[in-house]
Write an enzyme that holds these catalytic residues in place. Sequence first.
Site, PDB file in Angstrom:
ATOM      1  NE  ARG A  55     -25.231 -22.424 -11.537  1.00 56.15           N
ATOM      2  CZ  ARG A  55     -24.149 -22.550 -12.251  1.00 56.15           C
ATOM      3  NH1 ARG A  55     -23.418 -23.657 -12.172  1.00 56.15           N
ATOM      4  NH2 ARG A  55     -23.723 -21.579 -13.032  1.00 56.15           N
ATOM      5  NE  ARG A 109     -31.921 -22.156 -13.087  1.00 57.06           N
ATOM      6  CZ  ARG A 109     -32.855 -21.741 -13.948  1.00 57.06           C
ATOM      7  NH1 ARG A 109     -33.773 -22.553 -14.391  1.00 57.06           N
ATOM      8  NH2 ARG A 109     -32.847 -20.493 -14.365  1.00 57.06           N
ATOM      9  CB  THR A 128     -30.555 -14.221 -15.635  1.00 52.58           C
ATOM     10  OG1 THR A 128     -31.243 -15.134 -14.797  1.00 52.58           O
ATOM     11  CG2 THR A 128     -29.275 -14.827 -16.169  1.00 52.58           C
ATOM     12  CG  HIS A 176       5.792  14.861  -8.288  1.00 55.10           C
ATOM     13  ND1 HIS A 176       6.963  14.902  -7.571  1.00 55.10           N
ATOM     14  CD2 HIS A 176       4.784  14.909  -7.383  1.00 55.10           C
ATOM     15  CE1 HIS A 176       6.679  14.996  -6.283  1.00 55.10           C
ATOM     16  NE2 HIS A 176       5.360  14.994  -6.132  1.00 55.10           N
ATOM     17  NE  ARG A 212       5.001  18.179  -5.813  1.00 50.94           N
ATOM     18  CZ  ARG A 212       4.128  19.054  -5.338  1.00 50.94           C
ATOM     19  NH1 ARG A 212       4.123  20.311  -5.774  1.00 50.94           N
ATOM     20  NH2 ARG A 212       3.253  18.696  -4.414  1.00 50.94           N
ATOM     21  CD  GLU A 226      -0.341  14.957  -2.456  1.00 47.03           C
ATOM     22  OE1 GLU A 226      -1.479  14.579  -2.758  1.00 47.03           O
ATOM     23  OE2 GLU A 226       0.566  14.171  -2.121  1.00 47.03           O
ATOM     24  CB  ALA A 234      -2.643  12.299  -0.956  1.00 46.47           C
TER      25      ALA A 234
HETATM   26  O1  F6P Z   1       5.599  14.312   0.785  1.00 45.97           O
HETATM   27  C1  F6P Z   1       5.026  14.314  -0.454  1.00 45.97           C
HETATM   28  C2  F6P Z   1       3.518  14.446  -0.370  1.00 45.97           C
HETATM   29  O2  F6P Z   1       2.995  14.360  -1.679  1.00 45.97           O
HETATM   30  C3  F6P Z   1       2.998  15.735   0.304  1.00 45.97           C
HETATM   31  O3  F6P Z   1       2.931  16.841  -0.540  1.00 45.97           O
HETATM   32  C4  F6P Z   1       1.653  15.293   0.825  1.00 45.97           C
HETATM   33  O4  F6P Z   1       1.152  16.136   1.843  1.00 45.97           O
HETATM   34  C5  F6P Z   1       1.979  13.902   1.317  1.00 45.97           C
HETATM   35  O5  F6P Z   1       2.941  13.381   0.426  1.00 45.97           O
HETATM   36  C6  F6P Z   1       0.805  12.955   1.337  1.00 45.97           C
HETATM   37  O6  F6P Z   1       1.175  11.771   2.029  1.00 45.97           O
HETATM   38  P1  F6P Z   1       0.655  11.546   3.531  1.00 45.97           P
HETATM   39  O7  F6P Z   1      -0.837  11.583   3.425  1.00 45.97           O
HETATM   40  O8  F6P Z   1       1.186  10.178   3.879  1.00 45.97           O
HETATM   41  O9  F6P Z   1       1.144  12.622   4.421  1.00 45.97           O
END
Ligand code: F6P
Length: 404
Positions: A50, A74, A101, A224, A272, A292, A360
């Site tokens: 609109r 409309r 709406t 970390h 960590r 991770e 990641a």
């Molecule tokens: O190097 C640190 C870290 O957290 C690793 O433990 C992990 O495998 C990696 O980074 C992930 O990043 P990428 O996917 O870019 O390898």
Amino acid sequence: MSPDGAAGQKLAVVMVGLPARGKTFVARKLQRYLAWLGYRTLWVNVGDYRRARAGAKQPAAYFAPDNTATRGEREGFATAALDDLLDWFGKGGEVGIYDATNAEPARRERILQRCASAGVSVLFVETICDDPAIITANVRQNKLGLPDYAGVRADEAFRDFQARIAQYARSYVPVADDEGSYVKLVDAGKQVITSRIEGYLPSRLVFFLMQIKPTHRPIWLSRHGESVFNVTGRIGGDAPLTGRGREYAALLAAFVQARTAHPAVWTSTLERAVDTAALMGVVPRTWRALDEIDAGICDGLTYEEIRARMPDEFAARAQDKFRYRYPRGESYADVIQRLEPVIVELERQPSPVLIVAHRAVIRVLYGYLMGKPQDECPHLLVPLHTVVQLTPTEYDYCEERFAL
Ligand code: F6P
């Protein structure tokens, strides 16, 4: 490719409700969530059609249901948006969100018929709110900044928007049981009413919709502090913090404490991350889901060692980092699926949240919050010793980064 194996299934999420009831807020949350999970998702907003075609500035009378001069126009915008959505389904779209709406049963009946002929099932998501405080806050926060009110004084814009709502209210009829599958979200999620919800995806969406609440609290994302493995370039593992990593833990605690007395602190189960959050002064919630990415047989190696010992694996990851799964480990796509409970908890969390996790995992959480395409997530820049602060805005987040 849809993540639940339901290839070929198509779903239109059709929003329903008076203006300023949070439809766009809900629609945008759904879009981001579904896209992050890997569904091909599109959001269309009839208001945008609109504004683009008739101009943003229209008086409240323009929206009157019995205004014969504007009614056809409309309906035309609503039809154009639906045409585009159905075209997109024809090209492989999986979930389309139709944001308008859709207040009258006749319009909804037309949507149902057109979707049925295109092989698309419909889920109505209706936002209902009669609490004047919530409506007023929503109009003030989200509507006065629309292009519809550019250059208009706030009190005048406020009165006009109330008049616009009143026009829609004259012909609004809530979705009835015989109209099909629906979810009704009452008073910003205080109550949720559902009818005829069938199948995996609609049920999953209802579950998600039950958690989302408008919030104003910031979210802080941090990796970390520096670990012994970071220094030697090794991936994965469960190494302790270095001296610099412990310094970062102290700086991070001071950063958060300067901004809130009651943060929610979430960490992974790895040493960590737990140690980085140790000085925060609250008991953290530890999540295995925040651990991770599992590097499988590559855990504990450097990237150079992986390249030398397993060149095919190294090349395969470089080729498609999002889908590549470490042998006996995980891919980024896997990490997204296991982070879903964290996202659901995050959506309903009312206080400021600090999440201390890993590269990641932070990339994937950031990707969800900022609406990044899945394929971009593995390449996002998330340095050590940097806090990413995300503060909710109208429908998105405002980002600031603090290198400590
Ligand atoms: O190097 C640190 C870290 O957290 C690793 O433990 C992990 O495998 C990696 O980074 C992930 O990043 P990428 O996917 O870019 O390898």
